[in-house]
Scaffold this motif. Structure first.
Motif, mmCIF file in Angstrom:
data_model
loop_
_atom_site.group_PDB
_atom_site.id
_atom_site.type_symbol
_atom_site.label_atom_id
_atom_site.label_comp_id
_atom_site.label_asym_id
_atom_site.label_seq_id
_atom_site.Cartn_x
_atom_site.Cartn_y
_atom_site.Cartn_z
ATOM 1 N N ARG A 26 0.931 -1.442 0.327
ATOM 2 C CA ARG A 26 0.147 0.545 -0.802
ATOM 3 C C ARG A 26 1.361 0.854 -0.012
ATOM 4 N NH1 ARG A 26 -3.789 -0.859 5.155
ATOM 5 N NH2 ARG A 26 -5.348 0.729 4.305
ATOM 6 N N GLU A 27 0.481 2.036 -0.721
ATOM 7 C CA GLU A 27 1.606 3.638 -0.654
ATOM 8 C C GLU A 27 0.634 4.209 0.033
ATOM 9 O OE1 GLU A 27 2.565 4.893 -5.152
ATOM 10 O OE2 GLU A 27 0.976 5.455 -4.556
ATOM 11 N N VAL A 84 -0.036 8.283 0.323
ATOM 12 C CA VAL A 84 -0.006 9.794 0.132
ATOM 13 C C VAL A 84 -0.748 10.383 0.924
ATOM 14 C CG1 VAL A 84 -1.715 10.164 -2.224
ATOM 15 C CG2 VAL A 84 -1.099 7.763 -1.822
ATOM 16 N N LYS A 120 0.749 -0.776 6.014
ATOM 17 C CA LYS A 120 1.722 -0.750 4.644
ATOM 18 C C LYS A 120 1.761 -2.210 4.394
ATOM 19 C CE LYS A 120 4.075 3.601 3.218
ATOM 20 N NZ LYS A 120 5.333 3.623 2.731
ATOM 21 N N GLY A 139 -4.767 2.680 -0.471
ATOM 22 C CA GLY A 139 -4.277 3.684 0.131
ATOM 23 C C GLY A 139 -4.455 4.269 1.202
ATOM 24 N N GLU A 163 8.217 7.478 4.742
ATOM 25 C CA GLU A 163 7.253 6.820 4.133
ATOM 26 C C GLU A 163 6.047 7.321 3.729
ATOM 27 O OE1 GLU A 163 7.477 3.785 5.855
ATOM 28 O OE2 GLU A 163 9.359 4.255 6.571
ATOM 29 N N ASP A 179 4.534 8.240 0.062
ATOM 30 C CA ASP A 179 4.536 7.395 -1.365
ATOM 31 C C ASP A 179 4.568 8.780 -2.424
ATOM 32 O OD1 ASP A 179 5.859 4.488 -0.510
ATOM 33 O OD2 ASP A 179 4.462 5.093 0.066
ATOM 34 N N ARG A 180 3.284 9.528 -2.467
ATOM 35 C CA ARG A 180 2.873 10.030 -3.698
ATOM 36 C C ARG A 180 2.650 10.872 -2.463
ATOM 37 N NH1 ARG A 180 0.783 8.027 -8.560
ATOM 38 N NH2 ARG A 180 1.400 6.165 -7.894
ATOM 39 N N SER A 184 10.897 14.105 -5.946
ATOM 40 C CA SER A 184 10.069 13.579 -6.559
ATOM 41 C C SER A 184 9.546 13.659 -7.553
ATOM 42 C CB SER A 184 8.515 13.799 -5.686
ATOM 43 O OG SER A 184 8.229 15.231 -5.193
ATOM 44 N N VAL A 238 5.602 11.695 -7.349
ATOM 45 C CA VAL A 238 5.649 9.977 -6.900
ATOM 46 C C VAL A 238 7.252 10.397 -6.111
ATOM 47 C CG1 VAL A 238 6.434 7.579 -7.135
ATOM 48 C CG2 VAL A 238 4.465 8.973 -8.651
#
Length: 190
Positions: A2-3, A5, A117, A123, A139, A141-142, A169, A187
Motif C-alpha cells: 500500500r502507498e 499518499v 502498509k 491507499g 514514508e 510515496d505520493r 519526487s 511520486v
C-alpha cells in the motif's frame, strides 16, 4: 504494498490552513470540487457524503491519518468520526478524546504506517497536518497537492520544519481548473 499518499489542499505559499486551523480561504466552489466529488469520494467527510448521497467505493483510500489539529479543525464529528467509512487514526501525545470509531494514538507514526502498509487494502491517506507529514516524510510515496490560488502569508505549513534532507519526487500528473486550483501529483523517488 500500500502507498502512503499526502493528499491535501495548499496555498501558493505552502500553507494547508490559516493560523486558526481553518480552510475558508480556499475556494469551496468551482469545477475542482466536481473532480473531488467524482475522483476522490473516499476523502469526503461522513457528513458531506450524507448531504450529497454519494457512496465511496474505497478504491483510492480505506485509511486516513490525521494530526490532532487536522482532526479538531473539522469541529464536532458524528459518532463514527469525521470519516466513518475509513479506518481513522489521530496522532497526538497530548489528546485522546475521540469518537469510538477513531483510533487515537501517541505511538510512533512511522511504526503505525509501516504496519498499515504491510496489511491488505487500498491507499493510506495522510490528511494532515504539517507536523505529522514531517514525521512521516520518509514514508510518503505520493503527494497530491490541490494548489489553491491564494497567498495566506502565515498559518499551518505543508511540512513542519525538519532537518535538511532533500526528498526528490517526479511530477506524474497535473490538472488545472477554471476555479484557479491546480492539482499536481508527485511520486517520491526512492
Amino acid at each position: 504494498m500500500r502507498e502512503l499518499v499526502y493528499y491535501v489542499a495548499v496555498s501558493l505559499d505552502g500553507y494547508i490552513a490559516a493560523p486558526d486551523d481553518t480552510f475558508s480561504d480556499f475556494p469551496m466552489q468551482g469545477d475542482h470540487i466536481d473532480m473531488i466529488l467524482r475522483d476522490y469520494t473516499d476523502t469526503i467527510p461522513t457528513l458531506g457524503l450524507r448531504a450529497t448521497g454519494l457512496t465511496p467505493d474505497l478504491s483510492r483510500f480505506d485509511t486516513v491519518l490525521m494530526g490532532w489539529n487536522t482532526y479538531r479543525a473539522g469541529g464536532v464529528h458524528p459518532p463514527d468520526g469525521p470519516y466513518g467509512h475509513l479506518k481513522q487514526y489521530v496522532f497526538s501525545r497530548k489528546h485522546s478524546a475521540v469518537e469510538p470509531a477513531v483510533t487515537s494514538t501517541g505511538d510512533d507514526p512511522v511504526e503505525i504506517v509501516r504496519m498499515l502498509k504491510s496489511e491488505k487494502g487500498s491507499g493510506i491517506w495522510l490528511a494532515g497536518g504539517g507536523m505529522l507529514a514531517s514525521a512521516l516524510v520518509g514514508e510518503i510515496d505520493r503527494l497530491i497537492l490541490k494548489v489553491n490560488p491564494v497567498l495566506l502569508g502565515s498559518g499551518k505549513r505543508l511540512f513542519a520544519e525538519r532537518e535538511y534532507s532533500p526528498l526528490r519526487s517526479r511530477l506524474v500528473a497535473s490538472a488545472s481548473y477554471e476555479s484557479g486550483v491546480v492539482v499536481n501529483e508527485y511520486v517520491v523517488d526512492r
